[in-house]
Structures are given as structure tokens and as C-alpha cells.
Write a protein that holds these residues in place. Structure first.
Motif, mmCIF file in Angstrom:
data_model
loop_
_atom_site.group_PDB
_atom_site.id
_atom_site.type_symbol
_atom_site.label_atom_id
_atom_site.label_comp_id
_atom_site.label_asym_id
_atom_site.label_seq_id
_atom_site.Cartn_x
_atom_site.Cartn_y
_atom_site.Cartn_z
ATOM 1 N N TYR A 175 -59.119 -12.328 -1.871
ATOM 2 C CA TYR A 175 -59.585 -11.610 -0.681
ATOM 3 C C TYR A 175 -60.975 -11.515 -0.497
ATOM 4 N N LEU A 176 -61.670 -11.366 -1.551
ATOM 5 C CA LEU A 176 -63.221 -11.728 -1.412
ATOM 6 C C LEU A 176 -63.681 -13.170 -1.294
ATOM 7 N N ILE A 177 -63.073 -13.963 -1.844
ATOM 8 C CA ILE A 177 -63.368 -15.278 -1.432
ATOM 9 C C ILE A 177 -63.160 -15.785 0.021
ATOM 10 N N GLU A 178 -62.206 -15.032 0.556
ATOM 11 C CA GLU A 178 -62.064 -15.287 1.906
ATOM 12 C C GLU A 178 -62.741 -14.488 2.934
ATOM 13 N N HIS A 179 -63.015 -13.244 2.626
ATOM 14 C CA HIS A 179 -63.859 -12.268 3.123
ATOM 15 C C HIS A 179 -65.176 -11.925 2.240
ATOM 16 N N PRO A 180 -65.976 -12.733 2.248
ATOM 17 C CA PRO A 180 -67.191 -12.794 1.260
ATOM 18 C C PRO A 180 -67.926 -11.402 1.539
ATOM 19 N N HIS A 181 -68.027 -10.768 2.371
ATOM 20 C CA HIS A 181 -69.082 -9.681 2.792
ATOM 21 C C HIS A 181 -68.305 -8.227 2.578
ATOM 22 N N GLU A 182 -67.135 -8.211 2.053
ATOM 23 C CA GLU A 182 -66.383 -6.907 1.989
ATOM 24 C C GLU A 182 -67.042 -5.953 1.139
ATOM 25 N N LEU A 183 -67.699 -6.449 0.062
ATOM 26 C CA LEU A 183 -68.434 -5.504 -0.828
ATOM 27 C C LEU A 183 -70.033 -5.438 -0.722
ATOM 28 N N ASP A 184 -70.250 -5.992 0.652
ATOM 29 C CA ASP A 184 -71.752 -5.792 0.938
ATOM 30 C C ASP A 184 -72.196 -4.662 1.284
ATOM 31 N N HIS A 185 -73.322 -4.144 0.708
ATOM 32 C CA HIS A 185 -73.787 -2.675 0.791
ATOM 33 C C HIS A 185 -74.164 -2.497 2.148
ATOM 34 N N GLU A 186 -74.715 -3.364 2.848
ATOM 35 C CA GLU A 186 -74.843 -3.011 4.305
ATOM 36 C C GLU A 186 -73.745 -2.553 5.043
ATOM 37 N N SER A 187 -72.837 -2.561 4.529
ATOM 38 C CA SER A 187 -71.232 -2.216 5.377
ATOM 39 C C SER A 187 -71.037 -0.798 5.199
ATOM 40 N N ASP A 188 -71.916 -0.102 4.149
ATOM 41 C CA ASP A 188 -71.411 1.055 3.760
ATOM 42 C C ASP A 188 -71.048 1.865 4.984
ATOM 43 N N THR A 189 -70.085 2.789 4.782
ATOM 44 C CA THR A 189 -69.580 3.954 5.727
ATOM 45 C C THR A 189 -70.921 4.938 5.578
ATOM 46 N N ALA A 190 -71.022 5.591 6.836
ATOM 47 C CA ALA A 190 -72.115 6.412 7.055
ATOM 48 C C ALA A 190 -71.391 7.670 6.363
ATOM 49 N N GLY A 191 -72.642 8.324 5.692
ATOM 50 C CA GLY A 191 -72.279 9.761 5.103
ATOM 51 C C GLY A 191 -72.029 9.797 3.808
ATOM 52 N N ALA A 192 -71.880 8.569 3.258
ATOM 53 C CA ALA A 192 -71.421 8.494 1.679
ATOM 54 C C ALA A 192 -72.663 9.305 0.800
ATOM 55 N N LYS A 193 -72.115 10.189 0.137
ATOM 56 C CA LYS A 193 -73.285 11.066 -0.480
ATOM 57 C C LYS A 193 -74.019 10.380 -1.492
ATOM 58 N N ASP A 194 -73.696 9.461 -2.275
ATOM 59 C CA ASP A 194 -74.423 8.847 -3.225
ATOM 60 C C ASP A 194 -73.870 7.463 -3.391
ATOM 61 N N ALA A 195 -74.642 6.678 -4.608
ATOM 62 C CA ALA A 195 -74.113 5.352 -4.764
ATOM 63 C C ALA A 195 -72.781 5.253 -5.312
ATOM 64 N N GLY A 196 -72.330 6.143 -5.868
ATOM 65 C CA GLY A 196 -71.074 6.226 -6.532
ATOM 66 C C GLY A 196 -70.008 6.318 -5.652
ATOM 67 N N GLU A 197 -70.116 7.437 -4.788
ATOM 68 C CA GLU A 197 -69.293 7.391 -3.465
ATOM 69 C C GLU A 197 -69.279 6.328 -2.782
ATOM 70 N N ALA A 198 -70.237 5.868 -2.425
ATOM 71 C CA ALA A 198 -70.472 4.447 -1.425
ATOM 72 C C ALA A 198 -69.525 3.387 -2.079
ATOM 73 N N ALA A 199 -69.747 3.194 -3.646
ATOM 74 C CA ALA A 199 -69.357 2.044 -4.237
ATOM 75 C C ALA A 199 -67.700 2.185 -4.189
ATOM 76 N N MET A 200 -67.088 3.419 -4.242
ATOM 77 C CA MET A 200 -65.708 3.736 -4.070
ATOM 78 C C MET A 200 -65.379 3.616 -2.891
#
Length: 589
Positions: A175-200
Motif C-alpha cells: 500500500y505504501l508503494i502505491e500511496h507513497p505519502h501515507e506516512l508523511d508527517h505533513e499529513s498529521d491529524t490536527a491535535g495530536a498531542k506528541d510525536a508518539g500519538e502522531a506516529a500512531m
């Protein structure tokens, strides 16, 4: 400093020597010494010995009493009941023994005579998945055992055997090969408390999106399955994306561990993937040695006493009929590495009790293959975390409870307790700092204070209570001790063996003298709950001492110094004991 034996050990030796002198034929008999509410110690070994020698237990006890020479430790001894020996120790000996421990940085806790190398496998989360309440016990229990063993001088190698390999990664990577930006940090959801929550949040999004396509698109499913051998063979593009997923997961793991106040070092995270290159050799060696045989295309190890409901043998499957490998192969490869490469004497696995059969089969297979010395590996099984309804802990919707949600709620409940005790003038930032220590400590203590094999109910109201067997009660006891020293002025703790002790002082001092013995037992038996029980009784005895013995008495400076010495030793033991359990001790609550 030289190891200071506890008074219990000294008295036991004195009675044993007297037993040998009075009854040479019973030189090896155990006097069975224990604490008693009728004296300081009671030896009741005469009853069993009299039965063995066909004698009268009171007469035997009398002979032992007569053979006991005078000693500075024993103030009195008398025969009681059917042949018990009630022993009272001297006040001066109690204080002198305790003073020797007080002056030692280790509080008299000895190092092991022959420390070895222990590999402990605990806290095994899965990559790309959230940690839930089921990961709590392995992490907390494993961390406490690590601290106890290291304190005894054992070389401990930590291993976090994370789930970072397998067929699911074909789906995620494709899926990542076909959607290469899925884990990009720029697409974080607003309101994530910290790096860990954003990563999850990113990993959850990736998993849900890839699963949806995998279940609905047969062509994608085929491409995802083809991606698995590419991963296993080390295809560079596939490996690079796999590393990206693993790194995101580690960011999340570390955030959870940081909130749980547990140190998990990156070099200790050695997942299933680390053993991939050895799996073919494991299969080859097992098959050539005859330990494993082919059955319907799969490589299996059979056991005479392991059968299914229909009576047919249930094997340990090392290699599937399609050539794939399961948990057994990885676990066997890990054993070979830990014994052969890491030179471990002992392997510990802090794993859910429901996996007991799997590990028994894996250990026996490794022994048959000659990779594992008999008795060198041991599973430390733990029970289930239950809700108040007595069933496995779930959300109201029936979902598995996220670990971070539990920890956040524990800190929130603790803040209310801290705010009530702190009073006016304590800022919100300080309240939150103490609440973090109190709330996380409460969760850990509730887990560790139960024998690990037992299930226990996760009840935050009880966990953060100032009453009963809770870490908050122990932290409050520590804070009370520290508050005395803030009011002591010029008075300092000084032991005075020449002073007589009040009953509450004696009880507290004798219990303090048993700290080293308790800690040795807790470490050697991998039983943190024995340390929690000791600390709870210590806090209870201190409370009685505090209520019955005036500590700061300007009219009796030596008595005040001696009582401050008992207070200081209490604080040191509480702090050391809780620290080994991974629980903080705030100076103020």
C-alpha cells in the motif's frame, strides 16, 4: 562494606548451633524461625524434629535452650506451648544491626555470590499496532525483575521481541508503494498531542486504508502477498519501506514507555526479523537431527503428552507446508542466539499465561536439539487484567483498551488526590508533575502487588486511594517522613543502641532489618509482589510508630536523634524499594 546478616539470620544460626550441640543427630535440622506476635521470633522446628526422633518436643526445646550460650543478640528465650521457642532480641542489637545497614549505600543488600548472565524477554508490542492493556503486565513486571536482578549484581540483557515480521507487512508495504505519502508527517491529524500519538495516528491510517483495499481488491491482495517474499529475500525498496514502518512504530512505543516511566533502549529491541537469516538453518538442524519430522508437508515436533481434543497429537509447527515460518521457528532461533552468542545462563520470558503450552514445547524442542541446557529457560506467566465485572478489561464498546488511555486516566485521577493534599500555594505545573508520579506509580503497584500468575481487577478508584495497599499510601508515608526532616531544625539522625525501644519502635526497626532478606528473596524467586508486601507492611508499621512515638522532643534529644534515625532508614528503604519497582517517591504529596 561487608555484608551485614539480618538479626533473623543471626538468631537462626545461634539456634542451629545450639540444636547441633544439644542433639548432634539433628545437626542439619531447620529450626524454622519466623516472626511472631508472642515474641520477636519463634522457632517451631522442635515439633517436626521430635516426631522424627520420637521424642518429647518440649524436652527437646528445653535441651536447645540450655545449650544456647549467652550472646549480644538474644535477650531472652523460653519454651512455650508444645515446644515452641519464643526468642526476644536485645534492643541494642536491633539498633546496632540497623545502623550498619543505614551506613551502607546498598542498605545491606548483598550481591549474588556467583552472578550470571540472564536474558529477559518482556514487553513485546507489535509493529504498526497500538499497545493495549494486555501489554501493561509484561512491561511492568519485566522492568521490575530487571531492576531487582541488576541490583543483585546479575548481568541482565534485555530483549524486546517485537512483532515486526510476517504476512501483514506485505499488505502495508504494498500500500505504501502505491500511496507513497501515507506516512508523511505533513499529513498529521490536527491535535495530536506528541510525536508518539502522531506516529500512531499515521500507522492507524495506513493499516485501515491498506486493510480496506486488501479485503476488497483481489489484484491488490495478490500484489501484497507477492510483496512478502520480496521482504524476506531483502529487496532494497521493500526493506526501506519496512524500516519506515518500524521506525514510526518505535517512535510511538517510546512515547508510551516514557509515559509509563520505563526505560526501553533501542539496542534492546530485537524483533522477529533479527532471526530471519537463521530460520533455514534451524529447520535444517532440526530435520537432520530427527528432532523434527515432516507431516503433511510441514516440519513438526511431536510430544507424547500433547494431544488435541480428538486424541491426535498436536505438534509444534516449525515450518508451514507452504514454506513459511511461524512463532516457533523465530523463538527457537532466538534461543540459539541467546545461549550461543550472548552466553546466557538463564532465559526468562515474561509472557501471558495462555502461551504456556507454546513455550513448554519450544523449550523442550530446544533441549532435544542440544541448544538449551535443561532448566535454563523459564516462562514467567502472568494473568489477565480484568474489568470491575470480572471479565477481561474492554471498553464499553467491547474494544481492547488502549494503554495510553489507561495511563492518562490514572494521572487525571491522581491529580485530584494530589490537589487535595497539596493545599494552597502549589502551582498547577507542580501538581501535574506529582500527579504523573502518583498516577503511573499507582498503575504499576496495582500490577506488581499481585502474584503475577493471578488475574487482577483494574480499578483506578482503588489504585489512587490513600487508604489500603496502594502505592499512594507508600508514597504518602515517604512524604510524611521527609516532612519531619523539614521540621527537625538542628536535630540529625543518630543511632543510640544504649536506649530502650518502645514497642512501636521495636516493631519498625525489626521490620527494617529484614529489608535485605526480602529483596534477595524477591529477586531470586522473580517475585516483585514479595517486595510490595514488605513495603506495605513497612508503611503500616511506620504509621503506628508515628502515631505512638513523638519524634521531635526537645526534652529528649538523644531519643529524638534515635527516632530520626529510624525515620531516615524508613525513608531510605521505601525509596530504594519503590525505585526497584519503577515507582517514584515525591518529596511532597
Amino acid at each position: 562494606m561487608a555484608t551485614v546478616p539480618s538479626l533473623a539470620a543471626t538468631v537462626r544460626q545461634r539456634v542451629s548451633d545450639a540444636l547441633s550441640a544439644a542433639l548432634p543427630e539433628a545437626a542439619s535440622a531447620d529450626p524454622l524461625l519466623r516472626r511472631s506476635d508472642r515474641a520477636d521470633f519463634q522457632a517451631n522446628g522442635m515439633l517436626a524434629l521430635a516426631k522424627q526422633l520420637k521424642g518429647n518436643p518440649r524436652e527437646l526445646a528445653g535441651k536447645v535452650t540450655e545449650a544456647l550460650p549467652e550472646s549480644p543478640e538474644i535477650a531472652g528465650i523460653e519454651v512455650s506451648g508444645p515446644g515452641f521457642l519464643n526468642i526476644t532480641v536485645a534492643d541494642g542489637a536491633i539498633v546496632e544491626n540497623l545502623a550498619a545497614r543505614w551506613q551502607d549505600d546498598r542498605l545491606g543488600v548483598p550481591y549474588k555470590d556467583e552472578p550470571g548472565v540472564t536474558v529477559i524477554d518482556y514487553s513485546q508490542p507489535n509493529v504498526a499496532k497500538e499497545m493495549h492493556v494486555g501489554h501493561l503486565r509484561s512491561t511492568v513486571i519485566g522492568d521490575a525483575i530487571v531492576q531487582l536482578l541488576e541490583h543483585r549484581g546479575e548481568k541482565v540483557i534485555r530483549r524486546h521481541h517485537i512483532g515486526d515480521w510476517g504476512t501483514n507487512f506485505g499488505m502495508l508495504i504494498q500500500y505504501l508503494i502505491e500511496h507513497p505519502h501515507e506516512l508523511d508527517h505533513e499529513s498529521d491529524t490536527a491535535g495530536a498531542k506528541d510525536a508518539g500519538e502522531a506516529a500512531m495516528a499515521r500507522l492507524n491510517r495506513l493499516y485501515k486504508a491498506s486493510r480496506a483495499v486488501f479485503d476488497s481488491d483481489e489484484a491488490f491482495k495478490a500484489r501484497a502477498r507477492d510483496r512478502v517474499p520480496a521482504l524476506q529475500s531483502g529487496d532494497p525498496e521493500t526493506l526501506a519501506l519496512w524500516h519506515k514502518i518500524v521506525d514510526e512504530s518505535k517512535t510511538y512505543f517510546q512515547a508510551v514507555y516514557e509515559e509509563l516511566d520505563v526505560e526501553i533502549r533501542d539496542e534492546d529491541i530485537v524483533g522477529e526479523s533479527a532471526y530471519n537469516d537463521d530460520l533455514q538453518q534451524v529447520v535444517k538442524d532440526l530435520e537432520e537431527s530427527g528432532v523434527a519430522v515432516r507431516s503433511e508437508g510441514a516440519l513438526c515436533v511431536f510430544f507424547e503428552d500433547v494431544k488435541g481434543p480428538d486424541g491426535t497429537p498436536t505438534p509444534l509447527i516449525v515450518q508451514k507446508s507452504n514454506g513459511g515460518f511461524g512463532y516457533a521457528a523465530t523463538d527457537l532461533a532466538a534461543i540459539r542466539n541467546r545461549i550461543g552468542e550472548l552466553k546466557a545462563d538463564t532465559l526468562l520470558y515474561v509472557v501471558d499465561a495462555r502461551q504456556a503450552l507454546h513455550f513448554r514445547m519450544v523449550f523442550e524442542t530446544a533441549q532435544r536439539a542440544g541448544w538449551l541446557p535443561e532448566g535454563a529457560a523459564r516462562q514467567l506467566p502472568f494473568g489477565t487484567v480484568l474489568g470491575k465485572d470480572g471479565k477481561p478489561f474492554k471498553t464499553r464498546e467491547g474494544e481492547t483498551v488502549r494503554l495510553v488511555d489507561l495511563l492518562d486516566e490514572a494521572v487525571e485521577r491522581a491529580a485530584a488526590v494530589v490537589r487535595e493534599k497539596a493545599g494552597e500555594g502549589v502551582g498547577e505545573e507542580e501538581i501535574q508533575r506529582r500527579a504523573q508520579q502518583v498516577g503511573i506509580g499507582a498503575v504499576k503497584y496495582a500490577d506488581l502487588s499481585n502474584s503475577m500468575t493471578r488475574d487482577y481487577v483494574f480499578d483506578l478508584d482503588r489504585m489512587v486511594s490513600l487508604q489500603g495497599d496502594t502505592s499512594v499510601y507508600l508514597q504518602y508515608a515517604y512524604a510524611r517522613v521527609r516532612s519531619i526532616f523539614r521540621r527537625a531544625g538542628e536535630l540529625k539522625p543518630v543511632p543510640h543502641p544504649e536506649l530502650a525501644l518502645e514497642p512501636a519502635e521495636r516493631a519498625l526497626a525489626l521490620h527494617l532489618d529484614g529489608f535485605a532478606d526480602t529483596l534477595v528473596t524477591a529477586a531470586d524467586e522473580y517475585a516483585p509482589h514479595k517486595l510490595t508486601a514488605y513495603l506495605y507492611e513497612l508503611a503500616t508499621l511506620y504509621s503506628r510508630f508515628f502515631e505512638n512515638c513523638l519524634v521531635l522532643n526537645p526534652e529528649a534529644p538523644q531519643q529524638s536523634e534515635n527516632r530520626l534515625f529510624l525515620c531516615d532508614m524508613t525513608a531510605k528503604v521505601l525509596r530504594q524499594g519503590l525505585d526497584l519497582l519503577g515507582i517514584r517517591t515525591p518529596e511532597r504529596l
